[in-house]
Design an enzyme around this catalytic site. Structure first.
Site, short mmCIF file in Angstrom:
data_model
loop_
_atom_site.label_atom_id
_atom_site.label_comp_id
_atom_site.label_asym_id
_atom_site.label_seq_id
_atom_site.Cartn_x
_atom_site.Cartn_y
_atom_site.Cartn_z
N LEU A 52 16.95 -1.12 -3.80
CA LEU A 52 16.54 -2.49 -4.06
C LEU A 52 14.88 -2.84 -3.61
O LEU A 52 14.47 -3.99 -3.57
CB LEU A 52 17.10 -3.31 -3.30
CG LEU A 52 18.57 -3.63 -3.68
CD1 LEU A 52 19.49 -4.49 -2.53
CD2 LEU A 52 18.93 -4.04 -4.95
N CYS A 64 17.71 -1.23 5.16
CA CYS A 64 18.30 -2.33 4.52
C CYS A 64 19.85 -2.17 4.02
O CYS A 64 20.53 -2.77 4.22
CB CYS A 64 17.57 -2.66 3.38
SG CYS A 64 15.85 -3.14 3.42
N HIS A 65 20.07 -0.83 3.36
CA HIS A 65 21.47 -0.70 3.12
C HIS A 65 22.03 0.81 3.51
O HIS A 65 22.83 1.27 2.79
CB HIS A 65 21.60 -0.91 1.86
CG HIS A 65 21.28 -2.30 1.05
ND1 HIS A 65 20.29 -2.71 0.70
CD2 HIS A 65 22.34 -3.51 1.17
CE1 HIS A 65 20.28 -4.17 0.35
NE2 HIS A 65 21.54 -4.64 0.84
N GLY A 66 21.04 1.48 4.16
CA GLY A 66 21.52 2.51 4.70
C GLY A 66 21.04 3.83 3.69
O GLY A 66 21.83 4.79 3.84
N PRO A 95 23.36 4.02 -1.05
CA PRO A 95 23.38 3.51 -2.60
C PRO A 95 22.31 3.82 -3.37
O PRO A 95 22.44 3.30 -4.58
CB PRO A 95 23.59 2.15 -2.26
CG PRO A 95 22.70 1.92 -1.04
CD PRO A 95 22.87 3.03 -0.04
#
Length: 203
Positions: A149, A167-169, A182
């Site tokens: 992202l 943020c999302h690993g 991701p």
């Protein structure tokens, strides 16, 4: 009374013909108004949307910086610097021999993204040797933007000793390749060249 009858019929017939003509002309005027209104609305929508679209483009100052020269003479093994190129952060890391060996030991089949994502070798596989310049394997130059992202990952963090985006690993290894999380792609390698042993030109 009979002589006046044709005139009355003729008059009524004339009125009907006039009314029919008006009915036939009315849709044409209405269609024109619809088209004109629609065209005006479309122009207005473009006028409103254009500033929003235009502001997403890089500004003139960013576009002017098509290339960036960086002195790397003070970057010791195991150290990194971050520079800005065309408004983006670029990570420059002088990798240690251990980091290079760790990256080389990873089988290509274990990588979620097997493309090098290297603008200098766009069709190459993601082997460690294709992520750095030949003969300069210790230098890793990458755009510092997570491919999930667009966050900026933290260097030398995460389970693979490379970069980690909290943020999302998403976790990247010591070659900047996605290994967990991701993010769909490896960190991108921009066009660059070594102007000398101590200077690189990005872009």
């Amino acid at each position: 009374m009979t002589p006046g009858l044709p005139r009355a019929i003729g008059s009524k017939g004339s009125d009907l013909a006039s009314t029919d003509s008006a009915h036939r002309a009315e849709p044409t005027r209405r269609d024109f108004l619809y088209i004109a209104t629609g065209a005006a609305a479309a122009v207005g929508a473009v006028a409103v949307a254009w500033p929003l679209i235009d502001q997403m483009n890089p500004d003139a100052a960013a576009l002017a910086l098509a290339t960036t020269d960086v002195d790397i003479s003070t970057v010791a093994p195991g150290a990194s610097v971050t520079v800005k190129w065309r408004g983006k952060p670029v990570f420059i890391r002088n990798r240690t021999p251990e980091e290079i060996e760790a990256a080389k030991a990873v089988p290509l089949a274990d990588l979620p993204d097997q493309n090098s994502r290297n603008e200098n070798a766009p069709t190459a596989t993601a082997d460690d040797s294709n992520r750095a310049a030949a003969g300069k394997e210790n230098w890793l130059i990458m755009v510092g933007i997570c491919t999930h992202l667009g966050c900026v990952p933290l260097g030398q963090h995460g389970p693979f000793g490379g970069w980690f985006c909290p943020c999302h690993g998403s976790a990247y290894d010591t070659a900047g390749r996605i290994r967990q999380g991701p993010a769909p792609e490896n960190l991108h390698v921009p066009k660059y060249e070594f102007v000398s042993d101590t200077q690189i030109r990005i872009g």
